[in-house]
Design an enzyme around this catalytic site. Sequence first.
Site, PDB file in Angstrom:
ATOM      1  N   ALA A 121      -6.027   5.278   5.755  1.00  0.00           N
ATOM      2  CA  ALA A 121      -6.649   6.359   6.160  1.00  0.00           C
ATOM      3  C   ALA A 121      -7.930   6.750   5.390  1.00  0.00           C
ATOM      4  O   ALA A 121      -8.361   8.088   5.458  1.00  0.00           O
ATOM      5  CB  ALA A 121      -5.987   7.727   6.322  1.00  0.00           C
TER       6      ALA A 121
ATOM      7  N   GLU B 194     -12.657   2.906   5.544  1.00  0.00           N
ATOM      8  CA  GLU B 194     -12.458   2.378   6.976  1.00  0.00           C
ATOM      9  C   GLU B 194     -13.774   2.506   7.730  1.00  0.00           C
ATOM     10  O   GLU B 194     -14.214   1.706   8.586  1.00  0.00           O
ATOM     11  CB  GLU B 194     -11.562   3.066   7.827  1.00  0.00           C
TER      12      GLU B 194
ATOM     13  N   ARG C  27      -7.353  -1.343   8.967  1.00  0.00           N
ATOM     14  CA  ARG C  27      -8.895  -0.756   8.674  1.00  0.00           C
ATOM     15  C   ARG C  27      -9.426  -0.294   9.896  1.00  0.00           C
ATOM     16  O   ARG C  27      -9.877  -1.135  10.803  1.00  0.00           O
ATOM     17  CB  ARG C  27      -9.635  -1.785   8.069  1.00  0.00           C
TER      18      ARG C  27
ATOM     19  N   PHE D 276      -7.643   1.599  12.014  1.00  0.00           N
ATOM     20  CA  PHE D 276      -6.182   1.918  12.489  1.00  0.00           C
ATOM     21  C   PHE D 276      -6.617   2.551  13.855  1.00  0.00           C
ATOM     22  O   PHE D 276      -5.994   3.634  14.394  1.00  0.00           O
ATOM     23  CB  PHE D 276      -5.834   3.285  11.683  1.00  0.00           C
TER      24      PHE D 276
ATOM     25  N   GLU E  71       0.429  -1.824   4.657  1.00  0.00           N
ATOM     26  CA  GLU E  71       1.164  -0.468   4.596  1.00  0.00           C
ATOM     27  C   GLU E  71       2.590  -0.421   4.867  1.00  0.00           C
ATOM     28  O   GLU E  71       3.280   0.017   4.319  1.00  0.00           O
ATOM     29  CB  GLU E  71      -0.006   0.355   5.531  1.00  0.00           C
TER      30      GLU E  71
ATOM     31  N   PHE F 203      -6.154  -4.032   3.677  1.00  0.00           N
ATOM     32  CA  PHE F 203      -6.987  -3.488   4.719  1.00  0.00           C
ATOM     33  C   PHE F 203      -5.641  -3.087   5.721  1.00  0.00           C
ATOM     34  O   PHE F 203      -6.001  -3.198   7.002  1.00  0.00           O
ATOM     35  CB  PHE F 203      -7.287  -4.931   5.511  1.00  0.00           C
TER      36      PHE F 203
ATOM     37  N   ARG G  83      -4.995   7.742  17.144  1.00  0.00           N
ATOM     38  CA  ARG G  83      -6.328   7.406  16.504  1.00  0.00           C
ATOM     39  C   ARG G  83      -7.526   6.696  17.433  1.00  0.00           C
ATOM     40  O   ARG G  83      -8.807   7.026  17.393  1.00  0.00           O
ATOM     41  CB  ARG G  83      -6.273   6.740  15.181  1.00  0.00           C
TER      42      ARG G  83
ATOM     43  N   GLN H  16       0.680  -1.317  -0.138  1.00  0.00           N
ATOM     44  CA  GLN H  16       0.258   0.113   0.034  1.00  0.00           C
ATOM     45  C   GLN H  16       0.941   1.407  -0.194  1.00  0.00           C
ATOM     46  O   GLN H  16       0.350   2.321   0.001  1.00  0.00           O
ATOM     47  CB  GLN H  16      -0.924  -0.004   1.089  1.00  0.00           C
TER      48      GLN H  16
ATOM     49  N   THR I  37      -3.539  11.414  10.545  1.00  0.00           N
ATOM     50  CA  THR I  37      -3.183  12.546  11.533  1.00  0.00           C
ATOM     51  C   THR I  37      -1.872  12.912  11.539  1.00  0.00           C
ATOM     52  O   THR I  37      -1.491  13.983  12.419  1.00  0.00           O
ATOM     53  CB  THR I  37      -3.485  11.817  12.902  1.00  0.00           C
TER      54      THR I  37
END
Lengths: 788, 482
Positions: free
Chosen positions: A533, A735, A364, A366, A254, A250, A332, A219, A464
């Site tokens: 995100a 998400e 997903r 996070f 990442e 998902f 988060r 990702q 964020t």
Amino acid sequence: MNVLTPQTAAARAAAQSPAEQRRVVGRPAAHDSADKHVSGAALYIDDVAEPRDLLHAYVRLSEHAHARILRLDVAAVAAAPGVAAVLTARDVPGVNDVGPAFPGDPIFADGLVEYAGQSVFAVAADSIARARAAAQRAVIEYEVLPPILDIDAAMQQAAFVLPSQTMRRGDAAAALAAAPLRLRGRHYVGGQEHFYLEGQIAMAIPGEDRDIRVLSSTQHPTEVQHLVGRSLGIPDHAVICETRRMGGGFGGKESQASLIAVIAALLAANTGRPVKLRLDRDDDMKLTGKRHDFRIDWDVGFDAEGRIEGISFELASRCGMSPDLSAAINDRAMFHSDNAYYLPNVSIVSHRCKTNTVSNTAFRGFGGPQGMMGIEAVMDAIARHLRRDPLEVRRRNFYGKRERNVTPYHMTVEDNVIPELVAELARSAGYAARRREVTAFNRSSEWIKRGLALTPVKFGISFTLLRMNQAGALVHVYTDGSVQLNHGGTEMGQGLFIKVAQVVAEEFGLPLDRIKVTATTTEKVPNTSPTAASAGSDMNGKAAQVAARTIRDRIAGVVAAEFAVAASDIVFRDGAVQGGGRSLPFAAAVRRTYEKRVQLSATGYYATPKLHYDTATHQGRPFYYFAYGAAVAEVEVDTLTGEHRLRRVDILHDVGQSLNPAIDLGQIEGGFVQGMGWLTTEELWWDARGSLRTHAPSTYKIPAVGDVPADFRVALWSRGRNRENAVYRSKAVGEPPLMLGIAVFHALRDAVAACGEVAEAAELDAPATPERVLLAIEARRRRAAAAA
Amino acid sequence: MGETIRFLFGDEERSIRSPAPTQTVLEWLRTEARACGTKEGCAEGDCGACTVVLGTPDGEIMRYRAVNACILFLPALDGRQVLTVEHLRAPDGTLHPVQQAMVDHHGAQCGFCTPGFVMSLFALYHAGGGGVGRAAVNEALAGNLCRCTGYRPIVDAAQAACGGVAEDRFAVAAPAIAARLRGLARQDSLAVAHDGQVFLAPRSLGELTAALAAHPAATLLAGGTDVGLWVTKQHRHLATVIALEHVAGLAEIAERDGVLSIGAGATYDDACAALARHWPDFGRLLRRLGSRQIRNRGTIGGNVANASPIGDTPPALIALDATLLLTGAAGSRRIAAEAFFLGYRRTALAPGEVLERIDIPLPRPGERFATYKVSKRFEQDISAVCAAFRLTLAGDQVADIRIAYGGMAATPKRAVAAEQMLVGRPWQRAAIAAAMAALEGEMAPISDMRASAAYRLLVARNLLLRFHLTTQDAAAMLEDVA
């Protein structure tokens, strides 16, 4: 059944002005690869024609959760048949670390292993069977150290990967002390394996100089590029990372894809031959990170109507052996500890626990889902204490529009639609009548109990970490009028490519088949953010729109001159460029532009506006806007075994003005089912030595077809419109729907609560496996008996 | 004896001389046939991404069965047609109806599981007319995992495309394909030596016992739904493999003299109808065992002979007082199912013996039978606890009861002490409570990733209570919502 079909969704979208002007955006176009998916023609990395001299890599994993490596002798591995190279920590020419944000993720363990399943060394051979067999020949001597395996142990020993954080607004302690009523609770929320169907894979192909090209199922191609360069000690410009598609991500690809790509690249650079590394399912599940499990302690003060006056949360998550992305994930979780509720006086403490387990990572939501699980448990507890319907208490605590609208991080909620969205869902789902039916059923049924719950979702959209909120695109128009589109986002099945293609087709007034979306590559768009995100179409859609508009304006200028009209009078529609009563086919207009020596290629760039955030005080505006939704779930529970069936689900979700209602519907349904799986059947289980024992689908149970209710009513919210200037006023959808699955968990709690008359919430943690449900029922019955 | 397998790959005849005995069909497809549409998701027959369809002639038509290519060994293709996702599109580029339905209903997101779904749908498309309800779709697709869509669009695609009379080009070509396969049918038995491995596929019981006498350490291979994992998961080298698939009569299902005989080679799918006719609960149990792909290959004989403590059929067979026929070169002997399991994965099979048949006495009038399986996921999961009960009442008294459990000890186990608390006593809650208590003394479950010992014990007790409640017509079962 009243399922919203994509067709009706499109009709609804089309009826809205100015959407009715649109030809492509807002239509339920099929996924750009649909035809290839169903015919087996879509190429994943393992399907790409293999280059000559390809080597296959295998990674030897640690058997211990925490141990010193006293001796690592790979001579016999190197001497095994077919082996071309063996690499250990000392053979890494650059930096032996793939930590994405903080160091701590060694490529190969260097004298110390910190989880069972950690990479110790890698071997490349002429077949995977030979590489695997050779790897078994290594001599590894360990000195086993005591491991810390769970949150409780880490908290006891104050073992953290990062410093604890506090977010506060108002005076929680004073409000708690003054509140008429007060409750405390503790919950455990389990982790989750991504279970992307395509496991982690990369293929690295060495070139001239020390260049290297990596095909990676990632990702985050830019991060793979950078970490490959850093591990090899070569500059970023010598590395190309390319990602055509993933078989699911998902969040699990990442940061976790980097290690795979880096090992393949190290072996390729070492041997001068192409190398493929594909983890089998078991190794994938042992080696790579998962969703963080959480322990959530809360203390709430409220009034007789159930309105919260003060609340404090203490969140503790299992980060595993390294920080990875845990800072932002736990942030988060704090950001979503309010969910859709106004918390007048609030304090949220977050501990990031270090354990000798795999480093947990993006998944997903996070951290958001775990944060929401805390406040939803609080709502349930207040309602049970007051003997009210939990929905009544939830509604009473919703954010207001003009007052009671400031979050614990001091951001004003400007786009709150949760009261009207929930009202509409409660009405369409027949919540009130069904509540009466469930109560009546439970009164007459001794062994089978039903439960009903409605839970809301408010989810903040934007990274964020401020700098990640930027995206780039590159659009080429060729002289035959065909368009090639590239952007920094990656396609993992979520439909990003088709959505962005729709945006570009709309700008050019072209049908979708004139737009070719090409593989994501660091060569075309550099310095990208991960596709994460939920921000993929927001950011890349805008960037591509900018690029397309640049070219469109140039073409318009040329055509306007020819038509002798103002450029502003030129429109692109139905495959033609029109103005002043004249029309040129798009390809002809392009040809004219080329002949006038005007550039037909452009980059586009987008940075999300309005964002600011102080990570020290945890105050600011970390989100551009919020996505909203709500779900109603009804379950039936067998009180002899704890098994359950999902009888019906109703969902209403706000995607703003949908770019593609079919794709959005797919995200909502798929996200809901994934969230439901997280909270019901999906259980990660480690043994006492810290080895994961649920490392394949035979033991780790994601939802199967029969877990999805036959009565499944999903609708896009017809009044949805993004008040912020997101692309075509759409909203992110990747998400947020996952958290709709929380309704199933609370329906189960409701059913358990029906097993014993006590003014408190059911003692049910997640995942609500039959075992946990049955034990909660037994506990409930004991409490009720003791109270009677 | 022959050493070459011949089969149809689509409509193209392939022959492989001395095939690697434990190479999987998936590996062959992806590396040698270079047909990469079929995917590996788990290599253990659980996710269905590798689903292909095996065709066998059935008179003038073809029977198409979905199977997991990831645990299917290459010699299993001998004499069959194998179809993969690449074969479905027509030469003019038109998608097959199941493919088109998947596109129309947005049934693919990441696409990785999609070829497997398409092939399961293809088999469902060819499963006959009469419509396809949600329960039938669930049954056909439970062995295909999708992580993206939440399944709803795939169910819609299935219901749109399947359930009618098959009229695709495969249906049109079926007589010709069936004839070609008959032409490929083997007259001798397959015997392959490949790179130090031996593979034998005897065609008679005599050949089988002789082969086993000659190779006493050989691995017996039935459907391969367990043995396949020894290779793909444990990476074991199987020196000698004796396949049971082609042994004449071994898959026979017959009813005579008050006994239902299930040949050890009968697949779950083939045995299901006969078992469900007499014991509907046995049918329900089998429909939850593995997946359609597994049931198309796996055998009840294999489920018994591998002696897993968590196999689904042994508790039912013990409760039904089944007898096993064990056969070796020296002859046959009979043994009660409950006496067959000696210890953790240890059986009463002597060297050189095979399980030939399972004989189950047909239900007598008034006899009740129930079997329950409890697992984390309803479909395609391995039991935490499996229970089976056979009850005969004389008036209000228990004349006879047999109770057996899986997941409660190192073997499937009969609950003798619990039975003793019930026989001769009124079939009422007092006796049930005593029997539930007795279970604690005779069962010794373990805690593992599937369930804790405490939960298993509680559920074992409660399943006996559930059985009692259902005989009293109490609502103690979850409603089937499909």
